[in-house]
Structures are given as structure tokens and as C-alpha cells.
Scaffold this active site. Structure first.
Site, mmCIF file in Angstrom:
data_model
loop_
_atom_site.group_PDB
_atom_site.id
_atom_site.type_symbol
_atom_site.label_atom_id
_atom_site.label_comp_id
_atom_site.label_asym_id
_atom_site.label_seq_id
_atom_site.Cartn_x
_atom_site.Cartn_y
_atom_site.Cartn_z
ATOM 1 N N GLU A 80 30.377 -45.750 -24.965
ATOM 2 C CA GLU A 80 29.439 -44.661 -25.637
ATOM 3 C C GLU A 80 28.058 -45.190 -25.672
ATOM 4 O O GLU A 80 27.115 -44.450 -25.831
ATOM 5 C CB GLU A 80 29.807 -43.806 -26.589
ATOM 6 C CG GLU A 80 31.023 -43.023 -26.502
ATOM 7 C CD GLU A 80 31.540 -41.942 -27.662
ATOM 8 O OE1 GLU A 80 31.042 -42.294 -28.697
ATOM 9 O OE2 GLU A 80 32.281 -41.148 -27.270
ATOM 10 N N GLU A 111 49.887 -56.962 -29.550
ATOM 11 C CA GLU A 111 49.267 -57.316 -30.699
ATOM 12 C C GLU A 111 49.767 -58.427 -31.406
ATOM 13 O O GLU A 111 48.835 -58.931 -32.504
ATOM 14 C CB GLU A 111 49.249 -56.148 -31.446
ATOM 15 C CG GLU A 111 50.304 -55.949 -32.265
ATOM 16 C CD GLU A 111 50.350 -54.639 -33.096
ATOM 17 O OE1 GLU A 111 50.591 -54.676 -34.268
ATOM 18 O OE2 GLU A 111 50.229 -53.506 -32.509
#
Length: 295
Positions: A80, A111
Site C-alpha cells: 500500500e 515458518e
């Protein structure tokens, strides 16, 4: 390390028996504690933002690294920045354990790999001018630990954002932030309060950093990319708000200038396009300083 994010919340023990209205009330009440938790660590957030600004001023990058919800929030904040502040995509980068596939699908085991984070950062050609912020609600995700350790090895600045006290990633990072949001309404579901806290903090980190490198005039997005009809209209309205001219005049100068920032400087200084552009270059893109230089 006490893992607050995995504890059971005493106020939602009977969650499955509550009415919809009762559940909504409990969640809303819990969410109200998030800004208060952030308020307690504003000094630490300030220090991290100062480090991000220093990285930007050295032509470095801001790199978020996380897994699951934390990784997705980092990516969201990064992407963004491009339309909001007109930055190149490589200026703010979000890395998630498991790569792009993990944005919408769980990638088992990703992860848990410290090596995978090192590989991802090497692929970005991480340098000492960059800053890496590791995000993990638990504060102990191996992928994030591996990324922060590698960043420190090559001399890059590091920050961390977790939702527990005295976390592993806090012990590694130069600028640790611990927003303790407490047990979730749905036990262990850190996409709730912990995720909300992370989103709010990341909003601060990117927005304030961008403002401090000249991406705003007053409270206006003067580097917004006008890439569609809505944003072209927004660009012209920003010029109207910043200068007080009419919409038609803003449209005319915007078409001549080719950017919101340049149009504002031209109108408020009365200078030519060439002189206004030169002033912006000489002031590193700060609108207010450019206007003052030309007056």
C-alpha cells in the site's frame, strides 16, 4: 517467556454458548484494550521509526518479515506504500514464510525454517543500509529469528514487533516493540487482538516515516500515484485542498506539471514548472521547503 497470546481468556470461556450479540460485545470490549497497549510502547515505536527514516535517508529499504497473519500484515503495509506515497515497490518489502503462495494458503513447515528466511533476504540482496522488522505475535517464530539474525550479521538495522513480554525476537532486535494484548477471545487466534495491534503499529511505522521523508504536505498525500480514474480525481482535489484554487485550475496545472507535488509548488510559489522542479530536487522533494526556497 510467558506466552500471553496462548492463554485462555476468562471472559470468553463460555464462547460457544454465547449469543451473537454477547460474542460481539466481548470482542468489542477486548479490542478496546489494543490502543491502550500500544500507548504504553509509543517511545519504543518512536525509536524504531527514527531508525526507518535513517535507512530511507541512506537509500536503504524497509523490509518486513513474518509468517502467517504477521507476514500478511507486513505485505499489506508494504504494497500500500506504492499507491499512497509513490514509492517504488522495492522501497518497502514484505516477506512471508513460504513465499507468495503463503499469502492465501498455509505452507506447512515454512515458518519453522530459519534458513528459509536467510535465503529470502539474500534474494533481496540485503545490505547494511536496509532495516529489517520481524513480526511475530508469539515472538519466537524461527523464520523471523533467522531473518533478524542474518540482518544483524551483515550490519543492517533490525526491529521487532511481538505481542508477548521478553520475547526471543526482542532479544535480537535493535529496536524491539512488545505490544502485550493479552489472551484472545478465541484462544491462540492471534489474527484478532494481536493482529489488530500489529496493523496499527505498522500504520504508524510506514506513514510517519514517509511523511518525514517528504511524502506529505500538511496532511495531504502529495506523492499519490494517479493510476486510475478515482486517483486522478483525488490528485486534483488534493491540489485544490493544498492551494485553494478551483478544480478547473487544479486540473490545468496538474496536466502541465504531471504530478501533484509539482503542481502545488507551482501554484503556491508562482514559479515556473522548471524552477519548481529544480526546487523540489534541491530540497529532496519537500513541498514546504521548496515553496520557501522560491518565495
Amino acid at each position: 517467556m510467558k506466552n500471553f497470546t496462548e492463554q485462555r481468556n476468562p471472559d470468553s470461556m463460555q464462547l460457544d454458548e454465547m449469543s451473537i450479540a454477547e460474542m460481539a460485545q466481548v470482542m468489542n470490549t477486548e479490542d478496546q484494550g489494543v490502543p491502550a497497549a500500544i500507548n504504553k510502547v509509543l517511545p519504543e515505536i518512536t525509536q524504531l521509526i527514527e531508525a526507518v527514516i535513517q535507512a530511507f535517508n541512506k537509500e536503504g529499504r524497509l523490509i518486513y518479515i513474518g509468517a502467517g497473519t504477521s507476514g500478511r500484515l507486513g505485505i499489506l503495509d508494504a504494497v500500500e506504500c506504492v499507491p499512497t506515497f509513490g514509492t517504488p515497490p522495492e522501497k518497502v518489502v514484505g516477506l512471508i514464510a513460504g513465499g507468495e503462495k503463503a499469502i492465501k494458503d498455509a505452507v506447512e513447515g515454512a515458518e519453522d525454517s530459519e534458513e528459509l528466511a536467510v535465503e529470502d533476504l539474500k534474494n533481496l540482496n540485503l545490505t547494511e543500509n536496509d532495516i529489517v522488522i520481524g513480526i511475530a505475535a508469539s515472538g519466537r517464530t524461527p523464520y523471523v529469528i533467522g531473518g533478524l539474525n542474518y540482518a544483524k550479521e551483515i550490519g543492517a538495522q533490525t526491529g521487532s514487533l511481538s505481542n508477548n513480554k521478553n520475547t526471543k525476537i526482542s532479544a535480537i532486535a535493535d529496536y524491539p516493540i512488545e505490544v502485550v494484548t493479552g489472551p484472545e477471545v478465541l484462544t491462540g487466534s492471534t489474527r484478532l487482538k494481536a493482529g489488530t495491534a500489529q496493523k496499527l503499529v505498522l500504520n504508524m511505522v510506514s506513514t510517519i516515516s514517509m511523511v518525514k521523508i517528504g511524502k506529505a504536505y500538511e496532511n495531504l498525500m502529495v506523492d499519490v500515484l494517479a493510476t486510475n480514474e478515482k486517483l486522478v480525481d483525488r490528485a486534483k482535489r488534493i491540489i485544490v485542498e493544498a492551494t485553494g484554487v478551483g478544480y478547473e485550475e487544479a486540473e490545468k496545472v496538474f496536466d502541465e506539471a504531471g504530478s501533484v507535488k509539482l503542481a502545488i509548488v507551482m501554484i503556491l510559489s508562482g514559479a515556473s514548472r522548471e524552477d519548481s522542479k529544480r526546487a523540489l530536487e534541491e530540497t529532496d522533494g519537500f513541498v514546504r521547503a521548496s515553496i520557501q526556497k522560491l518565495m
